[in-house]
Design a protein around this motif. Structure first.
Motif, PDB file in Angstrom:
ATOM      1  N   VAL A 115      -2.132   2.126  31.755  1.00 53.09           N
ATOM      2  CA  VAL A 115      -2.161   1.967  33.208  1.00 53.09           C
ATOM      3  C   VAL A 115      -3.114   0.849  33.625  1.00 53.09           C
ATOM      4  CG1 VAL A 115      -2.843   3.147  35.333  1.00 53.09           C
ATOM      5  CG2 VAL A 115      -1.418   4.322  33.665  1.00 53.09           C
ATOM      6  N   GLY A 116      -4.209   0.691  32.862  1.00 50.43           N
ATOM      7  CA  GLY A 116      -5.214  -0.297  33.241  1.00 50.43           C
ATOM      8  C   GLY A 116      -4.947  -1.700  32.733  1.00 50.43           C
ATOM      9  N   SER A 117      -3.807  -1.912  32.047  1.00 50.95           N
ATOM     10  CA  SER A 117      -3.553  -3.209  31.416  1.00 50.95           C
ATOM     11  C   SER A 117      -2.341  -3.908  32.023  1.00 50.95           C
ATOM     12  CB  SER A 117      -3.282  -3.007  29.918  1.00 50.95           C
ATOM     13  OG  SER A 117      -4.410  -2.482  29.276  1.00 50.95           O
ATOM     14  N   HIS A 118      -2.319  -5.229  31.921  1.00 52.29           N
ATOM     15  CA  HIS A 118      -1.135  -5.966  32.378  1.00 52.29           C
ATOM     16  C   HIS A 118      -0.153  -6.189  31.225  1.00 52.29           C
ATOM     17  CE1 HIS A 118      -3.587  -9.201  30.695  1.00 52.29           C
ATOM     18  NE2 HIS A 118      -2.461  -9.865  30.526  1.00 52.29           N
ATOM     19  N   ALA A 119      -0.603  -5.918  30.002  1.00 51.32           N
ATOM     20  CA  ALA A 119       0.291  -6.093  28.846  1.00 51.32           C
ATOM     21  C   ALA A 119      -0.020  -5.027  27.811  1.00 51.32           C
ATOM     22  CB  ALA A 119       0.113  -7.481  28.237  1.00 51.32           C
ATOM     23  N   VAL A 120       1.043  -4.504  27.215  1.00 53.93           N
ATOM     24  CA  VAL A 120       0.910  -3.493  26.163  1.00 53.93           C
ATOM     25  C   VAL A 120       1.782  -3.965  25.010  1.00 53.93           C
ATOM     26  CG1 VAL A 120       1.330  -1.088  25.506  1.00 53.93           C
ATOM     27  CG2 VAL A 120       0.642  -1.638  27.859  1.00 53.93           C
ATOM     28  N   ASN A 121       1.210  -3.987  23.800  1.00 50.31           N
ATOM     29  CA  ASN A 121       2.048  -4.416  22.681  1.00 50.31           C
ATOM     30  C   ASN A 121       1.910  -3.513  21.472  1.00 50.31           C
ATOM     31  OD1 ASN A 121      -0.651  -5.956  22.143  1.00 50.31           O
ATOM     32  ND2 ASN A 121       0.500  -6.213  20.248  1.00 50.31           N
ATOM     33  N   GLY A 122       3.013  -3.426  20.729  1.00 45.09           N
ATOM     34  CA  GLY A 122       3.005  -2.826  19.403  1.00 45.09           C
ATOM     35  C   GLY A 122       2.779  -3.935  18.394  1.00 45.09           C
ATOM     36  N   VAL A 123       2.691  -3.569  17.104  1.00 46.26           N
ATOM     37  CA  VAL A 123       2.222  -4.506  16.089  1.00 46.26           C
ATOM     38  C   VAL A 123       3.291  -4.948  15.085  1.00 46.26           C
ATOM     39  CG1 VAL A 123      -0.225  -3.955  16.299  1.00 46.26           C
ATOM     40  CG2 VAL A 123       1.230  -2.532  14.842  1.00 46.26           C
ATOM     41  N   ALA A 124       4.540  -4.517  15.301  1.00 47.75           N
ATOM     42  CA  ALA A 124       5.683  -5.014  14.534  1.00 47.75           C
ATOM     43  C   ALA A 124       6.906  -4.720  15.392  1.00 47.75           C
ATOM     44  CB  ALA A 124       5.800  -4.325  13.179  1.00 47.75           C
ATOM     45  N   ALA A 125       8.002  -5.420  15.145  1.00 50.15           N
ATOM     46  CA  ALA A 125       9.172  -5.299  16.025  1.00 50.15           C
ATOM     47  C   ALA A 125       9.648  -3.848  16.115  1.00 50.15           C
ATOM     48  CB  ALA A 125      10.292  -6.205  15.526  1.00 50.15           C
ATOM     49  N   LEU A 126       9.803  -3.213  14.965  1.00 44.43           N
ATOM     50  CA  LEU A 126      10.281  -1.826  14.966  1.00 44.43           C
ATOM     51  C   LEU A 126       9.306  -0.917  15.720  1.00 44.43           C
ATOM     52  CD1 LEU A 126      12.231   0.427  13.848  1.00 44.43           C
ATOM     53  CD2 LEU A 126      10.627   0.639  11.933  1.00 44.43           C
ATOM     54  N   HIS A 127       8.036  -1.099  15.451  1.00 45.53           N
ATOM     55  CA  HIS A 127       7.017  -0.262  16.094  1.00 45.53           C
ATOM     56  C   HIS A 127       7.033  -0.444  17.608  1.00 45.53           C
ATOM     57  CE1 HIS A 127       2.620   0.074  17.375  1.00 45.53           C
ATOM     58  NE2 HIS A 127       3.018   1.307  17.217  1.00 45.53           N
ATOM     59  N   SER A 128       7.148  -1.678  18.065  1.00 39.46           N
ATOM     60  CA  SER A 128       7.168  -1.906  19.514  1.00 39.46           C
ATOM     61  C   SER A 128       8.396  -1.268  20.153  1.00 39.46           C
ATOM     62  CB  SER A 128       7.136  -3.407  19.818  1.00 39.46           C
ATOM     63  OG  SER A 128       5.915  -3.953  19.357  1.00 39.46           O
ATOM     64  N   ASP A 129       9.522  -1.305  19.442  1.00 35.54           N
ATOM     65  CA  ASP A 129      10.729  -0.648  19.964  1.00 35.54           C
ATOM     66  C   ASP A 129      10.528   0.858  20.046  1.00 35.54           C
ATOM     67  OD1 ASP A 129      12.087  -2.954  20.304  1.00 35.54           O
ATOM     68  OD2 ASP A 129      13.267  -2.806  18.449  1.00 35.54           O
ATOM     69  N   LEU A 130      10.030   1.434  18.958  1.00 37.91           N
ATOM     70  CA  LEU A 130       9.842   2.885  18.933  1.00 37.91           C
ATOM     71  C   LEU A 130       8.818   3.323  19.983  1.00 37.91           C
ATOM     72  CD1 LEU A 130       9.881   3.524  15.061  1.00 37.91           C
ATOM     73  CD2 LEU A 130      11.698   4.055  16.699  1.00 37.91           C
ATOM     74  N   LEU A 131       7.819   2.483  20.177  1.00 34.20           N
ATOM     75  CA  LEU A 131       6.796   2.775  21.187  1.00 34.20           C
ATOM     76  C   LEU A 131       7.442   2.979  22.553  1.00 34.20           C
ATOM     77  CD1 LEU A 131       3.690   2.840  21.156  1.00 34.20           C
ATOM     78  CD2 LEU A 131       3.706   0.418  21.742  1.00 34.20           C
ATOM     79  N   LYS A 132       8.374   2.086  22.853  1.00 31.97           N
ATOM     80  CA  LYS A 132       9.052   2.158  24.158  1.00 31.97           C
ATOM     81  C   LYS A 132      10.000   3.347  24.243  1.00 31.97           C
ATOM     82  CE  LYS A 132      10.171  -2.321  24.007  1.00 31.97           C
ATOM     83  NZ  LYS A 132      10.897  -3.528  24.409  1.00 31.97           N
ATOM     84  N   GLN A 133      10.445   3.822  23.078  1.00 30.97           N
ATOM     85  CA  GLN A 133      11.373   4.970  23.100  1.00 30.97           C
ATOM     86  C   GLN A 133      10.662   6.307  23.004  1.00 30.97           C
ATOM     87  OE1 GLN A 133      14.142   4.402  19.860  1.00 30.97           O
ATOM     88  NE2 GLN A 133      14.396   2.243  20.443  1.00 30.97           N
ATOM     89  N   THR A 134       9.426   6.290  22.511  1.00 34.49           N
ATOM     90  CA  THR A 134       8.758   7.575  22.274  1.00 34.49           C
ATOM     91  C   THR A 134       7.491   7.718  23.105  1.00 34.49           C
ATOM     92  OG1 THR A 134       7.612   6.722  20.311  1.00 34.49           O
ATOM     93  CG2 THR A 134       9.733   7.783  19.960  1.00 34.49           C
ATOM     94  N   VAL A 135       6.316   7.451  22.497  1.00 32.90           N
ATOM     95  CA  VAL A 135       5.061   7.825  23.167  1.00 32.90           C
ATOM     96  C   VAL A 135       4.828   7.154  24.523  1.00 32.90           C
ATOM     97  CG1 VAL A 135       3.746   8.648  21.189  1.00 32.90           C
ATOM     98  CG2 VAL A 135       3.774   6.219  21.677  1.00 32.90           C
ATOM     99  N   LEU A 136       5.325   5.931  24.728  1.00 32.30           N
ATOM    100  CA  LEU A 136       5.072   5.269  26.011  1.00 32.30           C
ATOM    101  C   LEU A 136       6.365   5.047  26.805  1.00 32.30           C
ATOM    102  CD1 LEU A 136       2.229   2.749  25.020  1.00 32.30           C
ATOM    103  CD2 LEU A 136       2.016   5.018  26.033  1.00 32.30           C
ATOM    104  N   ARG A 137       7.347   5.866  26.531  1.00 27.40           N
ATOM    105  CA  ARG A 137       8.652   5.684  27.152  1.00 27.40           C
ATOM    106  C   ARG A 137       8.619   5.636  28.684  1.00 27.40           C
ATOM    107  NH1 ARG A 137      14.105   8.592  25.514  1.00 27.40           N
ATOM    108  NH2 ARG A 137      15.382   7.801  27.218  1.00 27.40           N
ATOM    109  N   ASP A 138       7.957   6.612  29.281  1.00 29.56           N
ATOM    110  CA  ASP A 138       7.917   6.647  30.751  1.00 29.56           C
ATOM    111  C   ASP A 138       7.251   5.393  31.314  1.00 29.56           C
ATOM    112  OD1 ASP A 138       9.058   9.261  30.953  1.00 29.56           O
ATOM    113  OD2 ASP A 138       7.124  10.109  30.341  1.00 29.56           O
ATOM    114  N   PHE A 139       6.236   4.922  30.595  1.00 27.70           N
ATOM    115  CA  PHE A 139       5.511   3.748  31.070  1.00 27.70           C
ATOM    116  C   PHE A 139       6.379   2.491  30.928  1.00 27.70           C
ATOM    117  CE2 PHE A 139       2.400   6.913  29.975  1.00 27.70           C
ATOM    118  CZ  PHE A 139       1.515   6.868  31.033  1.00 27.70           C
ATOM    119  N   ALA A 140       7.145   2.430  29.843  1.00 31.23           N
ATOM    120  CA  ALA A 140       8.018   1.275  29.624  1.00 31.23           C
ATOM    121  C   ALA A 140       9.111   1.236  30.689  1.00 31.23           C
ATOM    122  CB  ALA A 140       8.614   1.318  28.226  1.00 31.23           C
TER     123      ALA A 140
END
Ligand code: 26Q
Length: 832
Positions: free
Chosen positions: A442-467
């Protein structure tokens, strides 16, 4: 010992000390030996020479450091601030010599003084200020930032005791404290004048000031002082020298001892001890009881010092507070520094008297967050009572951020209270907790994962609502590693061959390694390639003999798995394969399989019983296999103790096969996988983390792929995974598990590995048994491929040739362009 006779060495030292022209660097070393170490050359120990040499190299960096600092202060530049609880920087002397282009000069100078540079390099204690991947990544990034001439500061904690040292006793891991500072740290410059106070505990009070504004005063129970300890971070062959600023905690010296009676005196001393405890020790990850009060205090301590320091630098420049985000980009390395969201707000509102909206705008524009894990159990949370008692004012601010944020969620998703609950910064299910990943997001203007697959999964799982709510904030930056340390420094033979073959452009632009493809079928190049690799393997074999007493054959296939020990990384899958291969060899000693040497390394968190048991299993297997004359040395198993950055220098260049066998979807990226690839190892791996991209770059034909995909893992778990069925279905697997159960690898003790076996057969959360058969089949393909030396060499060359993407220079360029909006600033020493 050196080939220069002692008398001559002393004469050289005297000549250098009396400033004979041509002795400039020698002179510096001798001066440092005498003036800093208070030693004369004739009685100096190698440790004294190491210190004198290190100080002399540091002196060379100081002018560049001053020039860099001055330039940043004078120009309107944006500084990248990397906030990280860990910086696993590794030994500094060799790297600094390399980056300064001084290796030959130092070598010659020390030889004239009767010392061998390599012996002195070996004396350096490494600063173990990190656990593993995340801490090492931060260090690679500092190297790339300086090399790319980006103004940057690394901010962290100067732990007095870093990650524990590991020994193996009776096959078990034994920990001892890391005393890296015992002999002093020549790279560190303590700056008592750069210090800040950090508050803890107490309460808050609301008042209205003269202008009628609501103001909150935090009346802390105690304060701790943070003092800056700086280390220079020299770029490769450029004049940029940035700093790593680590905070050490001290007592606030506000008492006058004379005013105390005896009782108060001891209380005062105790207060001092408590304050200094803050930066004492690095916490290991994967500790079941990691949620300690001291850990949260450490996080707040270094974040507060760092943000206060940034504000002070801004003031010194005379820049108005409104422009803070134009001056600094601050990257949160995982959630460990995420209390920065609240602390920056507090500093801007309570101390700089900004309005909430102005402060929030600055905070969001300044901060960005990198996530390094999807494992739900690894997402950081802090219980409210603890947070409240330690950081009452930051918690108030978190509540207010949450109130405003949830209002916004409700506006965007009317009636969706389930979503509000999921997104809240406070977890209200069970004991109430602050969710640090939500706060950072919430406090950041950018959020990133550390590999393509991880960034995709991040958006589908733990940070889905935020994405969904802020799609524009999410991005991927695949990790990278520095080719200076992990190729040039640790594999100088290969680096030289690359220079001779394709020129030296690759040292600043690793993508140029692609030019090697043209040589992938050249027999003479193959010979040179193999000769270097064999030399590296011989060197590792010598170290293995010295540390473990095990003899390994440099012509065997070196199959290596080095990384922290964790069930998701599945060292036990590798172990099960070794047991099955051993059985095959026992049954048929003339089996035409190539000799293999299985090498493991890595630390287990002291409280992680299962990980420690896996180490014991590997050592148990090693004991049986290595002592069985019947298999004629066709396989060896080694657990190389105390794997760290320094040992890594010997390991990565000697690997034929890199084991990257985590359960798909669990390893965010991995960076060891990249270090191996750059050095010409082939990977056996799952489609996990950056393995996916490694395979894409190397080409599927140059990668050994096996295992379930992340999606298949998910489906199998949903369908109800029954691991015991896999054991029933496979002779090999059942037999391997049986042998463990029978005490074959525990000197007859049938209970030792029961927790491990029960876990595998009943739960197997990381699908070891499900992936076993495919892993064995893939290992058989490896053995088959190894028989064709020409083809293997070609594949090895192709891996190095296609490793350019995995340079941290590429990763840092992406952070600069997409997240930080920072630009290079040329530092020129020659300019007055
Ligand atoms: C947290 C709270 C309390 C105590 C300790 C910790 C803690 C400390 C360190 C939690 C995690 C870590 C380290 C995590 C780590 O190294 N993650 C790895 O980061 C790499 C760099 O991005 C990735 O390549 C790896 O995949 C990831 O596992």
């Amino acid at each position: 010992m050196s080939d220069v006779p002692a008398a001559e060495a002393v004469a050289n030292a005297k000549a250098a000390a009396s400033d004979v022209p041509g002795y400039a660097f020698q002179h510096d070393v001798v001066r440092n030996l005498i003036c800093r170490q208070a030693r004369y050359p004739d009685i100096a120990t190698p440790q004294d020479w190491y210190m004198a040499l290190a100080f002399s190299v540091r002196d060379r960096m100081l002018a560049r450091w001053a020039a860099s600092t001055k330039t940043y202060a004078a120009k309107d530049v944006k500084v990248a601030c990397y906030l990280s609880a860990e910086f696993l920087i590794g030994p500094q002397l060799g790297n600094n010599l390399l980056n300064l282009g001084m290796e030959a000069e130092a070598h010659d100078a020390m030889r004239a003084l009767g010392q061998h540079l390599d012996d002195l390099l070996a004396l350096e204690e490494e600063p173990g200020l990190g656990n593993g991947g995340l801490g090492r990544l931060a260090a690679c990034y500092l190297d790339s930032l300086a090399t790319l001439e980006i103004p940057a500061i690394g901010y962290g904690i100067r732990y007095e005791f870093g990650i524990f040292d590991q020994e193996i006793r009776d096959g078990w891991q034994a920990e001892s404290t890391d005393k890296w500072l015992q002999k002093g740290n020549p790279w560190e410059i303590v700056r008592p004048d750069v210090s800040y106070y950090v508050s803890f505990g107490g309460r808050t009070e609301s008042t209205t000031d003269a202008e009628g504004r609501l103001r909150v005063r935090w009346i802390p129970a105690r304060q701790v002082k943070g003092v800056a300890c700086d280390m220079p971070m020299q770029g490769y062959r450029v004049d940029t020298c940035n700093i790593l600023r680590l905070w050490k905690s001290e007592a606030v010296e506000s008492f006058d001892f004379q005013d105390f009676n005896a009782g108060e005196y001891y209380e005062a001393v105790e207060e001092k001890v408590v304050s200094e405890t803050l930066s004492k020790v690095l916490y290991p990850n994967d500790e079941p009881e990691a949620g300690k009060r001291l850990r949260l205090a450490q996080q707040y301590f270094f974040v507060s010092c760092s943000l206060q320091d940034m504000l002070r630098l801004m003031d010194a420049k005379g820049t108005p507070i409104e422009r803070f985000a134009d001056l600094f980009a601050a990257q949160l390395n995982d959630t460990h520094p995420s209390v920065a969201v609240a602390e920056l707000m507090r500093l801007l509102i309570d101390e700089r008297l900004l309005s909430w909206d102005a402060a929030w705008d600055i905070t969001q524009r300044t901060l960005a967050y990198t996530n390094h894990t999807l494992l739900p159990e690894a997402l950081e949370t802090w219980g409210l009572p603890l947070f409240q008692s330690l950081l009452p004012r930051p918690l108030e601010i978190i509540y207010e951020i949450n109130r405003r944020f949830l209002d916004e969620v409700r506006r965007q998703y009317p009636g969706d209270e389930a979503r509000v609950k999921r997104m809240s910064l406070i977890d209200e299910t069970g004991d109430r907790k602050v969710r640090m990943a939500n706060l950072a997001t919430v406090g950041s203007h950018a959020v990133n994962g550390v590999a393509a697959l991880h960034s995709d999964l991040l958006k589908q799982t733990v940070l889905r609502d935020f994405a969904e709510m802020y799609p524009g904030h999410f991005t991927n930056v695949t990790n990278g590693v520095t080719p200076r340390r992990f190729l040039m420094l640790s594999n100088p033979g290969l680096a030289r061959l690359l220079d001779q073959t394709i020129g030296d452009d690759w040292t600043r632009d690793l993508a140029r390694l692609d030019a090697l493809v043209a040589h992938a079928d050249d027999p003479a190049f193959h010979d040179a390639w193999r000769a270097i690799r064999r030399g590296n393997k011989t060197a590792l074999a010598a170290r293995i003999r010295n540390t473990t007493g095990i003899d390994v054959d440099p012509d065997a296939l070196f199959d290596i798995q080095v990384k922290r020990i964790h069930e998701y990384k599945r060292q036990h899958l590798n172990a099960l394969y070794i047991i099955s291969l051993y059985r095959r060899l026992c049954r048929n000693p003339d089996l035409g399989t190539a000799p293999r040497c299985f090498i493991f390394g890595g630390k287990a968190a002291p409280g992680y019983a299962m990980a420690k048991l896996i180490i014991r299993l590997i050592n148990g297997i090693a004991e049986v296999v290595n002592n069985d004359a019947a298999i004629k040395g066709r396989m060896k198993v080694v657990f190389y103790p105390d794997f760290n950055v320094k040992n890594g220098h010997w390991v990565y260049p000697a690997a034929d096969l890199s084991e990257q066998i985590s359960t798909a979807g669990k390893e965010a990226s991995g960076t060891g996988n990249m270090k191996f690839m750059i050095n010409g190892a082939l990977t056996i791996g799952t489609l996990d983390g950056a393995n996916v991209e490694i395979r894409e770059e190397a080409g599927a034909e140059n990668f050994f792929l096996f295992g379930l995909t992340a999606q298949q893992v998910d489906e199998l778990k949903r369908a109800g995974y029954r691991p015991a069925e896999y054991a029933q279905g496979s002779d090999d697997l059942r037999d391997a598990l049986d042998q463990i159960a029978q005490g074959r690898f525990s000197r007859g003790d049938k209970d030792m590995f029961r927790p491990l076996l029960d876990n595998l057969l009943q739960h197997d959360p990381f699908l070891v048994l499900a992936d076993f058969a495919d892993y064995v089949a893939c290992q058989d393909r490896v053995s088959e491929a190894w028989r064709d030396t020409r083809q293997w060499t070609r594949m090895s060359i192709m891996n190095t040739a296609r490793s350019g993407k995995f340079s941290s220079d590429r990763a840092i360029s992406e952070y600069c362009e997409r997240i930080w909006k920072t630009r290079p600033v040329r530092i020129d020493l020659a300019q007055p």
